[in-house]
Every structure is written in structure tokens, then in C-alpha cells.
Motif scaffolding. Structure first.
Motif, PDB file in Angstrom:
ATOM      1  N   ARG A 107     -14.605  -5.991  29.040  1.00 59.93           N
ATOM      2  CA  ARG A 107     -15.856  -6.107  28.293  1.00 59.93           C
ATOM      3  C   ARG A 107     -16.884  -5.099  28.805  1.00 59.93           C
ATOM      4  NH1 ARG A 107     -18.483 -10.022  25.601  1.00 59.93           N
ATOM      5  NH2 ARG A 107     -20.302  -8.683  25.979  1.00 59.93           N
ATOM      6  N   PHE A 108     -16.718  -4.699  30.097  1.00 58.55           N
ATOM      7  CA  PHE A 108     -17.674  -3.722  30.656  1.00 58.55           C
ATOM      8  C   PHE A 108     -17.617  -2.407  29.875  1.00 58.55           C
ATOM      9  CE2 PHE A 108     -20.562  -2.021  33.658  1.00 58.55           C
ATOM     10  CZ  PHE A 108     -20.181  -0.699  33.891  1.00 58.55           C
ATOM     11  N   TYR A 109     -16.416  -2.026  29.438  1.00 59.28           N
ATOM     12  CA  TYR A 109     -16.299  -0.777  28.675  1.00 59.28           C
ATOM     13  C   TYR A 109     -17.098  -0.872  27.376  1.00 59.28           C
ATOM     14  CZ  TYR A 109     -14.189   3.432  26.641  1.00 59.28           C
ATOM     15  OH  TYR A 109     -13.996   4.680  26.085  1.00 59.28           O
ATOM     16  N   TYR A 110     -17.092  -2.047  26.751  1.00 60.79           N
ATOM     17  CA  TYR A 110     -17.918  -2.272  25.549  1.00 60.79           C
ATOM     18  C   TYR A 110     -19.397  -2.181  25.924  1.00 60.79           C
ATOM     19  CZ  TYR A 110     -19.949  -4.788  21.546  1.00 60.79           C
ATOM     20  OH  TYR A 110     -20.706  -5.155  20.441  1.00 60.79           O
ATOM     21  N   GLN A 111     -19.789  -2.868  27.006  1.00 62.10           N
ATOM     22  CA  GLN A 111     -21.213  -2.906  27.379  1.00 62.10           C
ATOM     23  C   GLN A 111     -21.751  -1.512  27.705  1.00 62.10           C
ATOM     24  OE1 GLN A 111     -21.430  -6.672  26.360  1.00 62.10           O
ATOM     25  NE2 GLN A 111     -23.178  -5.526  27.064  1.00 62.10           N
ATOM     26  N   LYS A 112     -20.962  -0.734  28.459  1.00 59.51           N
ATOM     27  CA  LYS A 112     -21.502   0.580  28.880  1.00 59.51           C
ATOM     28  C   LYS A 112     -21.537   1.557  27.710  1.00 59.51           C
ATOM     29  CE  LYS A 112     -17.422   2.984  30.830  1.00 59.51           C
ATOM     30  NZ  LYS A 112     -16.858   3.543  32.087  1.00 59.51           N
TER      31      LYS A 112
END
Ligand code: AHQ
Length: 235
Positions: free
Chosen positions: A48-53
Motif C-alpha cells: 500500500r506504501f507504493y500507492y501512498q507515495k
């Protein structure tokens, strides 16, 4: 074809969420029922971090395509909400603190070493959609956040009840996000209703929202396959 009334147009947009938003995805159902193990939670946090960043990148691309100063001066806040300011560390920093609470390192996330191909392709498709379409279609694609506050509230309660091995302070992102999601989706909906006047424009806005629902679900499809279906374990 006559355009929809504002109420019918709004109903069409909300119907997309009722039918296709990722709150109903099996991965989220398992998560919110407390049925994910530590490895599955860690994989979700990392991916999900890849989506957030990529959200601030997406929002900067939308800004670059929008000719209306009044829109840009409000939209720019979305970038600051994630990248942070001197007063608030921002959503990306909150997500990195969550990663440390689930025994991942910040570099595990920043390096993308745990990123699944399907998650990368879905998120990159979102960024590329906004980079290539009229700005108002990018706004329409962000309207998935109309449905996010309820999901995040359910998720926060599930984490506090079922995943007590995670320091509650690390859930700050899920506490802080719902009011921002309501503010952003109110603004986005008003823009879409104001700027999508013809029936084809309205149809493209509905299609953009449907595409974004598919983008959110595709990320969870990849995670579900990788850490549940492929291993046959879910607890
Ligand atoms: O944390 C989320 C977030 O910052 C955003 C920005 C927004 C956009 O511009 O597309 N969408 C979004 C979402 C966030 N969290 C997701 C979740 O399930 O926690 C939901 C997602 C969305 O509904 O689009």
C-alpha cells in the motif's frame, strides 16, 4: 442524449462505489474480520506504501493539467497532506511509522523490495491515467474517496481489536485520513458536477471512477493471490 440531472449524475457515481469499491474485496473482508496473519499484514503495509507515495505524484500531474487557478489552489493541499509540512509530518511519514510498527524497515518500503508486480502495474496505471487524461477525469477517478471514510473507520476498529501486536499509535494515518477524505471528495464531487455538463462528459467521469475502483481492486487481487490463494492459508 440529454445529460443526467445533478442528482442522477451523483447517484450514478455513488452506484459505482456501491457495486465496485474495494471495501468488499475478499482481502479487506479477511483483514477487517481479523483473519490476516503478521506476514499478510506486513505485505499489505509494504504494497500500500507504493500507492501512498504515488498519490502526490498523481496530484502534481493533475495540477499540471488543470488550467484553473481556483481549482489548483485547493488541489495543492492534497500534496502537502501526503508529503508533509513543518507542522505535520504528512501521510507518507505516518505510513513509514506504521511500517516500523509491523517490523518492517523504512527502507523495506522506500526500496520497493516487497512490491508485487500487480500492485506496481495498477498504481502506475493510475498515475499514467491522470497524466494522460483531461484534468476533470483525474478528479473523477479520485472520487473513490467518497467511500473511504467508512472503510477506514472499519479498518481502524479491526486493527485495534484484532491486531493488538501493532502499537496503536502507529495507526495514526487511519485516524487522520477520514476528515481529509471527506473534504477532498466533497471538493472533487463539486468539481465533477460543475465541469462535466454534457452526457459524454458525465459518462467519462463515471468510467474514470469505475476504472479507479478496478485499480484499487487489482492491487488487492495481487496481494490476495500472493499471500492467501497461493499458500492456501488465511490465518
Ligand atoms: O489513503 C488514501 C489516500 O490518501 C487516497 C487519495 C485518493 C486519491 O487521490 O485517489 N484515494 C485515496 C485512498 C486512500 N486510502 C485507500 C484505503 O483503502 O485506505 C482508499 C483510497 C481511495 O478510496 O481512493
Amino acid at each position: 442524449m440529454q445529460p443526467w440531472s445533478l442528482q442522477d449524475f451523483t447517484d450514478q457515481l455513488r452506484q459505482v462505489g456501491r457495486l465496485h469499491y474495494h471495501d468488499k474485496h475478499p482481502f479487506h473482508r479477511l483483514m477487517n474480520e481479523g483473519k490476516l496473519n503478521r506476514e499478510q499484514i506486513k505485505l499489505w503495509v509494504a504494497n500500500r506504501f507504493y500507492y501512498q507515495k504515488n498519490i502526490p505524484i498523481k496530484d502534481a500531474l493533475l495540477l499540471a493539467r488543470c488550467p484553473l487557478r481556483a481549482v489548483r489552489r485547493l488541489w495543492v493541499q492534497r500534496i502537502l497532506d501526503h508529503d508533509g509540512t513543518d507542522q505535520d509530518p504528512g501521510g507518507i511519514e505516518k505510513w513509514l511509522r506504521l511500517s516500523e510498527a509491523v517490523d518492517l524497515s523504512r527502507d523495506d518500503l522506500e526500496s520497493d523490495r516487497l512490491l508485487l508486480p500487480g500492485v506496481r502495474f495498477a498504481v502506475d496505471a493510475y498515475v499514467n491515467f491522470v497524466a494522460s487524461k483531461p484534468w476533470i477525469e483525474g478528479v473523477a477517478s479520485s472520487l473513490t474517496e467518497l467511500f473511504a471514510p467508512a472503510l477506514m473507520t472499519e479498518r481502524l476498529a479491526a486493527f485495534e481489536k484484532h491486531y493488538t501486536w501493532i502499537d496503536s499509535a502507529a495507526l495514526a494515518y487511519f485516524r487522520s485520513r477520514p476528515p481529509l477524505a471527506r473534504r477532498d471528495s466533497d471538493h472533487g464531487l463539486a468539481l465533477v458536477l460543475e465541469h462535466c455538463c454534457t452526457y459524454p462528459e458525465q459518462e467519462r467521469a463515471v468510467a474514470a471512477l469505475r476504472l479507479k475502483c478496478d485499480i484499487l481492486c487489482a492491487q488487492l487481487d495481487a496481494m490476495y493471490y500472493h499471500c492467501i490463494a497461493d499458500t492456501g492459508t488465511s490465518t
